[in-house]
Enzyme design. Structure first.
Site, mmCIF file in Angstrom:
data_model
loop_
_atom_site.group_PDB
_atom_site.id
_atom_site.type_symbol
_atom_site.label_atom_id
_atom_site.label_comp_id
_atom_site.label_asym_id
_atom_site.label_seq_id
_atom_site.Cartn_x
_atom_site.Cartn_y
_atom_site.Cartn_z
ATOM 1 N N SER A 15 0.841 -1.202 0.000
ATOM 2 C CA SER A 15 0.000 0.000 0.000
ATOM 3 C C SER A 15 0.877 1.253 0.000
ATOM 4 O O SER A 15 2.076 1.187 0.311
ATOM 5 C CB SER A 15 -0.879 -0.021 1.268
ATOM 6 O OG SER A 15 -1.656 1.138 1.388
ATOM 7 N N SER A 141 9.011 9.695 10.383
ATOM 8 C CA SER A 141 7.888 10.611 10.153
ATOM 9 C C SER A 141 8.277 11.980 10.672
ATOM 10 O O SER A 141 9.192 12.094 11.511
ATOM 11 C CB SER A 141 6.666 10.099 10.928
ATOM 12 O OG SER A 141 5.616 11.035 10.875
ATOM 13 N N TYR A 154 2.397 6.785 18.445
ATOM 14 C CA TYR A 154 2.998 6.810 17.101
ATOM 15 C C TYR A 154 4.287 7.626 17.130
ATOM 16 O O TYR A 154 5.331 7.193 16.645
ATOM 17 C CB TYR A 154 2.000 7.420 16.118
ATOM 18 C CG TYR A 154 2.493 7.513 14.695
ATOM 19 C CD1 TYR A 154 2.788 6.370 13.960
ATOM 20 C CD2 TYR A 154 2.651 8.754 14.066
ATOM 21 C CE1 TYR A 154 3.229 6.459 12.639
ATOM 22 C CE2 TYR A 154 3.086 8.842 12.755
ATOM 23 C CZ TYR A 154 3.371 7.699 12.046
ATOM 24 O OH TYR A 154 3.812 7.786 10.740
ATOM 25 N N LYS A 158 8.190 6.591 16.326
ATOM 26 C CA LYS A 158 8.921 7.193 15.205
ATOM 27 C C LYS A 158 10.146 7.985 15.683
ATOM 28 O O LYS A 158 11.154 8.050 14.975
ATOM 29 C CB LYS A 158 7.977 8.076 14.380
ATOM 30 C CG LYS A 158 6.898 7.278 13.631
ATOM 31 C CD LYS A 158 7.515 6.343 12.576
ATOM 32 C CE LYS A 158 6.487 5.687 11.686
ATOM 33 N NZ LYS A 158 7.066 4.868 10.627
ATOM 34 N N THR A 189 -2.087 8.676 1.402
ATOM 35 C CA THR A 189 -2.102 7.207 1.399
ATOM 36 C C THR A 189 -3.253 6.763 2.314
ATOM 37 O O THR A 189 -4.036 7.586 2.785
ATOM 38 C CB THR A 189 -0.780 6.625 1.966
ATOM 39 O OG1 THR A 189 -0.730 6.930 3.365
ATOM 40 C CG2 THR A 189 0.448 7.188 1.268
HETATM 41 N N1 LIG Z 1 1.225 8.831 4.728
HETATM 42 C C1 LIG Z 1 1.728 9.684 5.589
HETATM 43 O O1 LIG Z 1 1.243 10.817 5.739
HETATM 44 C C2 LIG Z 1 2.944 9.303 6.399
HETATM 45 C C3 LIG Z 1 3.582 10.330 7.122
HETATM 46 C C4 LIG Z 1 4.696 10.004 7.874
HETATM 47 C C5 LIG Z 1 5.182 8.716 7.898
HETATM 48 N N2 LIG Z 1 4.550 7.739 7.196
HETATM 49 C C6 LIG Z 1 5.082 6.377 7.285
HETATM 50 O O2 LIG Z 1 5.204 5.827 6.004
HETATM 51 C C7 LIG Z 1 5.143 4.407 6.095
HETATM 52 C C8 LIG Z 1 4.181 3.874 5.034
HETATM 53 O O3 LIG Z 1 2.878 4.298 5.350
HETATM 54 P P1 LIG Z 1 1.782 4.684 4.233
HETATM 55 O O4 LIG Z 1 1.528 6.111 4.360
HETATM 56 O O5 LIG Z 1 2.158 4.126 2.939
HETATM 57 O O6 LIG Z 1 0.511 3.928 4.877
HETATM 58 P P2 LIG Z 1 -0.403 2.710 4.364
HETATM 59 O O7 LIG Z 1 -0.938 3.029 3.018
HETATM 60 O O8 LIG Z 1 -1.359 2.468 5.480
HETATM 61 O O9 LIG Z 1 0.617 1.492 4.241
HETATM 62 C C9 LIG Z 1 1.144 0.876 5.388
HETATM 63 C C10 LIG Z 1 1.907 -0.360 4.975
HETATM 64 O O10 LIG Z 1 2.466 -0.964 6.162
HETATM 65 C C11 LIG Z 1 2.131 -2.342 6.171
HETATM 66 N N3 LIG Z 1 1.985 -2.853 7.536
HETATM 67 C C12 LIG Z 1 1.212 -2.360 8.534
HETATM 68 N N4 LIG Z 1 1.291 -3.144 9.608
HETATM 69 C C13 LIG Z 1 2.122 -4.178 9.289
HETATM 70 C C14 LIG Z 1 2.577 -5.337 9.972
HETATM 71 N N5 LIG Z 1 2.194 -5.629 11.224
HETATM 72 N N6 LIG Z 1 3.427 -6.182 9.331
HETATM 73 C C15 LIG Z 1 3.812 -5.926 8.065
HETATM 74 N N7 LIG Z 1 3.416 -4.848 7.359
HETATM 75 C C16 LIG Z 1 2.568 -3.984 7.970
HETATM 76 C C17 LIG Z 1 0.817 -2.449 5.409
HETATM 77 O O11 LIG Z 1 0.670 -3.745 4.825
HETATM 78 P P3 LIG Z 1 -0.304 -4.916 5.327
HETATM 79 O O12 LIG Z 1 -1.503 -4.293 5.954
HETATM 80 O O13 LIG Z 1 -0.576 -5.690 4.075
HETATM 81 O O14 LIG Z 1 0.523 -5.713 6.302
HETATM 82 C C18 LIG Z 1 1.022 -1.408 4.315
HETATM 83 O O15 LIG Z 1 1.692 -1.992 3.229
HETATM 84 C C19 LIG Z 1 4.718 4.091 7.535
HETATM 85 O O16 LIG Z 1 5.838 3.713 8.289
HETATM 86 C C20 LIG Z 1 4.171 5.425 8.025
HETATM 87 O O17 LIG Z 1 4.277 5.550 9.421
HETATM 88 C C21 LIG Z 1 3.445 8.002 6.441
#
Ligand SMILES: NC(=O)c1ccc[n+]([C@@H]2O[C@H](COP(=O)([O-])OP(=O)(O)OC[C@H]3O[C@@H](n4cnc5c(N)ncnc54)[C@H](OP(=O)(O)O)[C@@H]3O)[C@@H](O)[C@H]2O)c1
Length: 265
Positions: A15, A141, A154, A158, A189
């Protein structure tokens, strides 16, 4: 580090940022190893990448199961061969006040976001050190640099990733290892939809900040640019979410007052 013909392992590949990283890195000639819990989504993604499943690998895993990650990764390494880059991207967010949040939610956030990162790095770094080259990228993050409401667990997890990466960079700098910490602001996302409430369930709704966030394609372009330039740490995003670490660094009291007044989700 150049990515063409490199083997790059991405967690959270099913994702958002992880999925887009796989698409853009595969376009640049990398062989991808795709990990997350959603096996079917990973297989469909691998099939859609240049070279398909014959060139890329799917390794389903649960980051919350740190004790078993080392063995699970080791079992795959013999088949996959040398891994040049690990991107610790899989993670989960939170939207709940401290007083409303069960202790188990703090444990879950630390296990997935922090211990999962440590365990994957433990599994893959030794072979990189043996090759005297490699790169560890961890997606922390902006919440790993500043605090705001609804994210006590969270943010804690982080901040821990930022500290882990700073120490790891110091320890491995002489061994040919690059350590890049990525601190995204709000990126479009499913992060908010999947974010945990106080009882540990997905909140199942989006937030304004994420809806209006940076497109994931642009975020990933910036991450890849930083990888190619061997940078140590970057903040990626737009608006207040990207400016926050700079405001806090130079005007900490002003930032803390702003943060206490804001109902930022
Ligand atoms: N989007 C933002 O605004 C933002 C901002 C700051 C940081 N981030 C960081 O960016 C990273 C990616 O997030 P995203 O925004 O792409 O969110 P997302 O669309 O919710 O994707 C999260 C991903 O993490 C995987 N995941 C969650 N729990 C897991 C587990 N227990 N074991 C293995 N995989 C797991 C999910 O896959 P499954 O559910 O298939 O396991 C999914 O592929 C995260 O670390 C998030 O904290 C995002």
């Amino acid at each position: 580090m150049e990515v063409n013909n490199k083997t790059i392992w991405v967690t959270g590949a099913s994702s958002g940022i992880g999925m887009e990283l796989c698409k853009q890195l595969a376009e640049r000639g990398a062989r991808m190893v795709l990990s997350a819990r959603s096996k079917d989504t990973l297989i469909a993604l691998a099939e859609s990448l240049p070279g398909g499943l014959g060139r890329h690998w799917v390794v389903p895993l649960d980051l919350a199961d740190a004790d078993n990650l080392l063995d699970a990764v080791a079992a795959q390494l013999a088949e996959i061969g040398p891994v040049h880059v690990l991107i610790n991207n899989g993670g989960i967010s939170q939207r709940s006040l401290f007083v409303d949040t069960e202790l188990s939610v703090y444990r879950q956030l630390m296990e997935v976001n922090y211990l999962g990162t440590v365990a994957m790095t433990k599994a893959l770094l030794p072979s990189m050190i043996a090759q005297q080259q490699g790169m560890i990228v961890s997606i922390s993050s902006v919440a790993g640099k500043v605090g705001s409401k609804l994210r006590t667990g969270y943010s804690g997890s982080k901040y821990a990733v930022v500290g882990f990466m700073d120490c790891l960079r110091a320890e491995t700098a002489q061994q040919g290892i690059q350590c890049l910490t990525v601190c995204p602001g709000s990126i479009k996302t499913n992060i908010a939809v999947n974010a945990l409430n106080g009882s540990g369930e997905a909140q199942n709704k989006d937030d304004e900040s994420i809806i209006n966030g940076m497109p994931v394609e642009q975020c990933v372009q910036d991450i890849i640019k930083a990888m190619l330039k061997d940078q140590d740490e970057i903040v990626v995003g737009k608006g207040i979410s990207a400016l926050a670490p700079t405001i806090k660094r130079f005007f900490p009291r002003l930032f803390n007052r702003m943060s206490a007044r804001m109902e930022y989700r």
